[in-house]
Write a protein that holds these residues in place. Structure first.
Motif, PDB file in Angstrom:
ATOM      1  N   UNK A   1       0.966  -1.149  -0.200  1.00  0.00           N
ATOM      2  CA  UNK A   1      -0.070   0.110  -0.006  1.00  0.00           C
ATOM      3  C   UNK A   1       0.902   1.044  -0.164  1.00  0.00           C
ATOM      4  N   UNK A   2       1.978   1.114   0.618  1.00  0.00           N
ATOM      5  CA  UNK A   2       2.895   2.292   0.717  1.00  0.00           C
ATOM      6  C   UNK A   2       3.481   2.503  -0.595  1.00  0.00           C
TER       7      UNK A   2
ATOM      8  N   UNK B   1       3.804   5.437  -5.809  1.00  0.00           N
ATOM      9  CA  UNK B   1       3.582   5.728  -7.274  1.00  0.00           C
ATOM     10  C   UNK B   1       2.554   7.025  -7.672  1.00  0.00           C
ATOM     11  N   UNK B   2       1.710   6.797  -6.792  1.00  0.00           N
ATOM     12  CA  UNK B   2       0.804   8.048  -6.974  1.00  0.00           C
ATOM     13  C   UNK B   2       1.401   9.598  -6.896  1.00  0.00           C
TER      14      UNK B   2
ATOM     15  N   UNK C   1       1.848  12.487  -9.962  1.00  0.00           N
ATOM     16  CA  UNK C   1       1.301  13.817  -9.484  1.00  0.00           C
ATOM     17  C   UNK C   1       2.428  14.870  -9.648  1.00  0.00           C
ATOM     18  N   UNK C   2       3.869  14.428  -9.214  1.00  0.00           N
ATOM     19  CA  UNK C   2       4.762  15.337  -9.432  1.00  0.00           C
ATOM     20  C   UNK C   2       5.306  15.339 -10.842  1.00  0.00           C
TER      21      UNK C   2
ATOM     22  N   UNK D   1      10.571   8.826  -2.994  1.00  0.00           N
ATOM     23  CA  UNK D   1      10.151   8.595  -1.473  1.00  0.00           C
ATOM     24  C   UNK D   1      10.502   9.626  -0.342  1.00  0.00           C
ATOM     25  N   UNK D   2      11.635   9.915  -0.311  1.00  0.00           N
ATOM     26  CA  UNK D   2      12.249  10.880   0.638  1.00  0.00           C
ATOM     27  C   UNK D   2      11.478  12.288   0.386  1.00  0.00           C
TER      28      UNK D   2
END
Length: 734
Positions: free
Chosen positions: A322-323, A328-329, A333-334, A386-387
């Motif tokens: 889930x994380x 990924x989402x 978006x970025x 992720x960071x």
């Protein structure tokens, strides 16, 4: 007048060989390159012709011969006529919604509008204007035609596409242009009350749970606690990203990227609470070592970076499905900007800095070699994405917590002037940056040789072609979770001092920027964020700059040390301060209140050899005694200082003085709460002084004792300064 100017040039020995021709001067002016400037004494300094040519070449404009200059001038004259649709048009909210197109005479033209929201609308055909047909040098002909845009077009970034149709209805040519609709001004007078808040270097604010330097949870606690005693904001140093390499860059004003956040500010859990998996044991030990540094009187960024990296890498390796889906989402978006930044981070880890020293195929983000690298190193790129997701989450939580606690603004982020010329933004945005020059300042009374900040400026002639994308994306990123933004050297929105690579600042010159457009986009991004804007406009300010900023409701900056009565040779009285300003005793480049009163700043400059040409230690000390005498008299005249006051009383009086000014915001340096004498940065030094490495500390018999956040909240200095600021009316007290 011209003869007088030439006389001054020769008198100062500034005739730099080749004289600038009329044609070259005209070409320079057309592209915003000044051929000289008035120095801080009002004396005209001509720019060397070689520097003018260098600035134009960096913009991609050939100008080495008379023929090239003549050709470039013709291109300037024809540029707007060659654009079927203007590359970029910035419209104020209540201006007429029309564009001027330039089709061939008698051409049938269709147009459509793509809104920022994704809507596509057909537009009525443009109406050709009566007037001369313009014949270009290649024989093409153009006329002007007006295109009406919808009157209800909303604030934001839109695009107009126009097509010239052939007789059979096929598209003969097509053009697109950006249309940006902006508000009349930034959120301002009606957005914020007359209030006060903190000013601090976040890395210096450590708590019992910090991993060796201040982090986003420490900032959250300061804002929450501060709201309870009436503080409405915290103005902090830039949190811009540094490159993920050792040694870590200490200066927050020399970042690798202004669009992304430095993960070193991430709040970490108690080391004992780290997940119990095989890779975490060494991370626990590193975390404990980092936390042991909280009591040390310096910031060891390398140790903090290593400890946090170990824990974060081990945590990333154990992400749940889930994380991973959330990440990924976030990446979708970025978009490309985040992928470029994360790719740079991995390349820097493997090849070091600067990127100009990497293998040739890796020096541009769109190369085939970089595409192959992304595919090969996908997991590590995902880690750096992720960071940034964690940074975004903690920034959002911090700002939401501050507002919920009653702070009207929350965090005010600082925006650095530029970036490391070998760093992430320079690599990703190299087509939009002037990598052959650097930003700086001309010689003045304090820096006779001028200053070279080794940061590449944005190319002004590229901005409109991209719809100001590098500028607006950077603003949006910094303002995403903020109540305000302070723009360091806001004068750069008007003109920037360019220094050609390999040259001295003495040979630099100013380059002008599309100020009206940039101020409009600043207002748009600030309005979307609901944030105020503060401009650092200290020093020599060109005529009209402060007026233009005031029209856009950009708050000015007032520093107690510098405010003088323009009609009398004395410090400015409290009632005469400007209203639309952020007032403070000091800044990060100036002595703290305790350091100023004690004269530590003068002694340090003497010790480090930083006195100006013609200055002497005795003269500097005499000037400081005179300044202290003036300040004491000012505070006594205002009824704020008695006879034979101690240091605490002097610092309290300074803040009580600022509290009674009409300044909209007053910022209190956290270091002044505890009487810290040391300033964060000593301009003109690198390793001679511990710039950007000092924690908040109070003087002690052994030198300085670091003060952690828990002790700061109980410090008697808080009570004294809160009493001094009682004249402030804050939303929290209303």
């Amino acid at each position: 007048m011209e003869e007088d100017r030439r006389s001054r040039e020769h008198a100062r020995g500034r005739s730099a060989g080749e004289l600038i021709t009329t044609s070259l001067s005209s070409l320079a002016t057309a592209h915003g390159v000044d051929t000289g400037y008035e120095d801080d004494e009002g004396v005209w300094r001509p720019a060397p012709t070689a520097s003018v040519r260098a600035a134009l070449r960096v913009m991609g404009i050939p100008c080495d011969t008379d023929e090239e200059v003549a050709r470039a001038l013709r291109e300037v004259e024809e540029e707007q006529w060659r654009e079927l649709v203007p590359a970029c048009t910035v419209l104020r909210e209540h201006e007429a919604r029309t564009l001027t197109l330039h089709p061939p005479p008698g051409a049938r033209v269709t147009a459509l509008l793509r809104t920022e929201a994704g809507e596509v609308r057909d537009l009525p055909p443009p109406v050709a204007q009566t007037g001369e047909v313009v014949t270009l040098r290649d024989g093409d002909e153009r006329v002007a035609a007006l295109l009406d845009l919808p009157s209800e077009l909303t604030l934001g970034y839109h695009e107009v596409e126009a097509s010239v149709l052939a007789s059979d209805g096929a598209v003969a040519s097509r053009g697109t242009g950006h249309v940006i609709v902006v508000p009349p001004a930034c959120p301002g007078r009606d957005h914020v009350g007359r209030s006060w808040g903190w000013m601090l270097q976040l890395y210096a604010l450590r708590s019992e749970r910090s991993w060796g330097m201040g982090d986003l949870r420490d900032l959250e606690e300061l804002l929450r606690w501060g709201a309870g005693i009436g503080a409405d904001f915290a103005l902090i140093n830039p949190l811009h990203a540094a490159a993920p390499v050792l040694p870590q860059e200490s200066s927050p004003y020399y970042p690798s990227s202004r669009r992304f956040v430095n993960p070193i500010y991430l709040a970490m859990p108690e080391p004992s609470r780290l997940p119990s998996n095989g890779g975490m044991e060494s991370a626990r030990r590193a975390g404990e070592r980092a936390r042991s540094g909280n009591r040390e009187d310096h910031i060891d960024r390398d140790r903090v970076f290593a400890a946090k990296s170990a824990a974060l890498e081990a945590t990333f390796a154990e992400l749940e499905p889930a994380e991973v889906a959330d990440l990924d989402a976030f990446r979708r978006g970025e978009g490309e900007a985040l992928e470029d930044f994360a790719t740079f981070c991995v390349l820097a880890e493997e090849h070091g800095l600067p990127f100009q020293d990497w293998p040739t195929g890796l020096r541009h983000p769109r190369s085939a070699e970089v595409a192959a690298f992304r595919a090969e190193r996908g997991d590590r790129i995902a880690y750096h994405c992720w960071l940034q997701q964690l940074c975004d989450e903690q920034l959002r939580a911090m700002q939401e917590s501050a507002i919920a606690a009653g702070a009207s603004l929350g965090v005010i982020h600082d925006l650095a002037v530029g970036v490391d010329k070998g760093g992430a933004d320079a690599w990703a945005l190299q087509d939009d940056l002037a990598l052959g020059v650097s930003v700086g300042a001309p010689p003045d009374a304090f820096n006779q040789q001028g200053q070279d900040w080794q940061q590449p400026p944005l190319l002004p002639n590229r901005l409109r072609l991209t719809g100001y994308a590098p500028f607006r994306d950077m603003l949006a990123a910094v303002l995403r979770h903020a109540g305000g933004i302070r723009i360091d050297h806001v004068l750069g929105l008007f003109r920037i001092f360019w220094i050609p690579e390999g040259s001295s600042p003495v040979d630099g010159t100013y380059v002008r920027y599309p100020t009206s457009d940039m101020l409009g986009i600043l207002a748009l991004e600030a309005t979307r964020a609901g944030a105020i804007v503060i401009g650092e406009d200290l020093g020599t300010v060109a005529p009209g700059v402060r007026e233009a900023l005031a029209d856009q409701q950009v708050l000015s900056s007032s520093v107690l040390y510098f405010e003088r009565d323009p009609h009398a040779d004395r410090p400015r009285r409290s009632a005469d301060y400007r209203a639309d300003t952020l007032a403070s005793v000091t800044t990060h480049d100036l002595p703290t209140a305790a350091g100023w009163w004690s004269g530590v700043d003068v002694e340090l400059r003497v010790e480090l050899g930083l006195l100006g040409e013609g200055s002497s230690p005795a003269g500097e000390r005499a000037q400081k005694r005179e300044a202290i005498g003036e300040m004491e008299q000012l505070l006594r005249d205002e009824g704020l200082l008695g006879d034979d006051p101690g240091l605490d009383e002097r610092i309290e009086a300074m803040h009580a003085f600022l509290a009674r000014t009409p300044a909209r915001l007053v910022a209190v340096n956290v270091a002044d709460v505890v009487g810290d004498e040391r300033q964060p940065n000593m301009p003109g030094t690198v390793d001679e002084y511990p710039n950007w490495r000092l924690p908040i500390a109070e003087p002690s018999a052994d030198g300085h004792t670091p003060i952690l956040l828990e002790a700061l909240e109980r410090h008697p200095g808080v009570t004294r300064l809160r009493e001094a600021l009682r004249a402030r009316t804050t939303p929290a007290e209303a």
